[in-house]
Design a protein around this motif. Sequence first.
Motif, PDB file in Angstrom:
ATOM      1  N   ILE A   1     -39.434 -25.408  -9.255  1.00 60.35           N
ATOM      2  CA  ILE A   1     -39.276 -25.828  -8.013  1.00 60.35           C
ATOM      3  C   ILE A   1     -38.934 -24.822  -6.929  1.00 60.35           C
ATOM      4  O   ILE A   1     -38.165 -24.171  -7.122  1.00 60.35           O
ATOM      5  N   LEU A   2     -39.759 -24.546  -5.877  1.00 60.61           N
ATOM      6  CA  LEU A   2     -39.624 -23.685  -4.790  1.00 60.61           C
ATOM      7  C   LEU A   2     -39.262 -24.300  -3.618  1.00 60.61           C
ATOM      8  O   LEU A   2     -39.874 -25.295  -2.948  1.00 60.61           O
ATOM      9  N   TYR A   3     -38.046 -23.674  -3.054  1.00 66.12           N
ATOM     10  CA  TYR A   3     -37.732 -24.262  -1.558  1.00 66.12           C
ATOM     11  C   TYR A   3     -37.857 -23.001  -0.774  1.00 66.12           C
ATOM     12  O   TYR A   3     -37.033 -22.202  -0.685  1.00 66.12           O
TER      13      TYR A   3
ATOM     14  N   TYR B   1     -37.786 -17.557  -0.703  1.00 65.20           N
ATOM     15  CA  TYR B   1     -37.557 -18.928  -1.152  1.00 65.20           C
ATOM     16  C   TYR B   1     -36.676 -18.677  -2.231  1.00 65.20           C
ATOM     17  O   TYR B   1     -36.245 -17.738  -2.720  1.00 65.20           O
ATOM     18  N   ASP B   2     -35.906 -19.921  -2.723  1.00 69.25           N
ATOM     19  CA  ASP B   2     -35.255 -20.110  -3.774  1.00 69.25           C
ATOM     20  C   ASP B   2     -35.904 -20.622  -5.049  1.00 69.25           C
ATOM     21  O   ASP B   2     -36.974 -21.555  -4.822  1.00 69.25           O
ATOM     22  N   LEU B   3     -35.612 -20.340  -6.191  1.00 72.38           N
ATOM     23  CA  LEU B   3     -36.611 -20.794  -7.187  1.00 72.38           C
ATOM     24  C   LEU B   3     -35.604 -21.527  -8.517  1.00 72.38           C
ATOM     25  O   LEU B   3     -34.914 -20.783  -8.762  1.00 72.38           O
ATOM     26  N   TYR B   4     -36.017 -22.709  -8.607  1.00 81.13           N
ATOM     27  CA  TYR B   4     -35.445 -23.304  -9.720  1.00 81.13           C
ATOM     28  C   TYR B   4     -36.544 -23.476 -10.837  1.00 81.13           C
ATOM     29  O   TYR B   4     -37.529 -24.130 -10.830  1.00 81.13           O
TER      30      TYR B   4
ATOM     31  N   GLY C   1     -33.116 -16.225  -2.638  1.00 83.37           N
ATOM     32  CA  GLY C   1     -33.380 -15.198  -1.761  1.00 83.37           C
ATOM     33  C   GLY C   1     -34.707 -14.211  -2.439  1.00 83.37           C
ATOM     34  O   GLY C   1     -34.475 -13.196  -2.234  1.00 83.37           O
ATOM     35  N   LEU C   2     -35.649 -14.898  -2.910  1.00 86.12           N
ATOM     36  CA  LEU C   2     -36.863 -14.183  -3.429  1.00 86.12           C
ATOM     37  C   LEU C   2     -37.765 -13.907  -2.296  1.00 86.12           C
ATOM     38  O   LEU C   2     -37.974 -14.769  -1.648  1.00 86.12           O
ATOM     39  N   THR C   3     -38.447 -12.857  -2.553  1.00 82.40           N
ATOM     40  CA  THR C   3     -39.516 -12.420  -1.675  1.00 82.40           C
ATOM     41  C   THR C   3     -41.158 -12.246  -2.200  1.00 82.40           C
ATOM     42  O   THR C   3     -41.830 -12.325  -1.706  1.00 82.40           O
TER      43      THR C   3
END
Length: 275
Positions: A207-209, A217-220, A237-239
């Motif tokens: 799940i990407l927000y 983005y935040d990754l779940y 906080g991924l880039t």
Amino acid sequence: MAVILSVSMLLPVGAHMTYAASKYVVLEAQWEDGHIDHVQTLLKDGVTYGSFFSLGSEASLHWSMEDKDTAVLSGSKKRIVVYMGSSIAEVDGQKVDMGRAPVWYISHLYVPIKFLAAALDGEVTGWDPKSGKVTITGLHNYNDTFSRSLWGYTYRIQSEVGDLEITNVKTGKLVTIPLGIKDIDVNTHNLTFDFEVTSKNLLIASILYSDRKTGVYDLYTLVFKNQGLIRKSIAHGLTEQIESIRSDGNIQLINDENIRVIEDGTGHVLEVNAR
């Protein structure tokens, strides 16, 4: 006579239509999420009206007639109520004077566009006196549910809760997995689901927000075995793009502190590396 009768059957009991001094003009609706609609809208007696149900649906609000004189647009974060024959409406529980009463015209319900734009958190920013074209900007989308279906299961996130709900479509059994995705804003961010199946039949749900402007983005990431959750990881906080399945077939899960390598098939942790 037959045409008038067929149209009138589309209206609620007690609704009135007026054809005199009415015409269509172009409405340009600019939404905060970036998309633009060009639709016909109504100019009547010097006032521009917008389609109550059409614009409401574009804003991801549910529309309904509570009774023959009460029309409603509603969602978890927005509620707009207008009354036939009255210029007084309600927006999120507050009374607002629209200036004019709603108008039924050719089976559509119209309300003054200045009121409707403001109710959707936008505003009228342009008007061409020659063509009658009206421009409204900053309109919000109030989508409050995100869902995907796979293999007889529905995966859903409700924005007011922020957790993942998994429903077995056949049995109706519901499982909730806490995620804590806070303050989902569809006007500035995207929320997407992605599914992968490993060579040994583990299911990976990602799940990407993501922020549309910055790309951060935040990754779940959740790993399932026989529909049961065996691993979960959350990274903020991924880039850069993260591949869940490595070239050796194992799985990598990233969180805010480290990266875990998970064995395909068993779900066992093989190694942990600092992020």
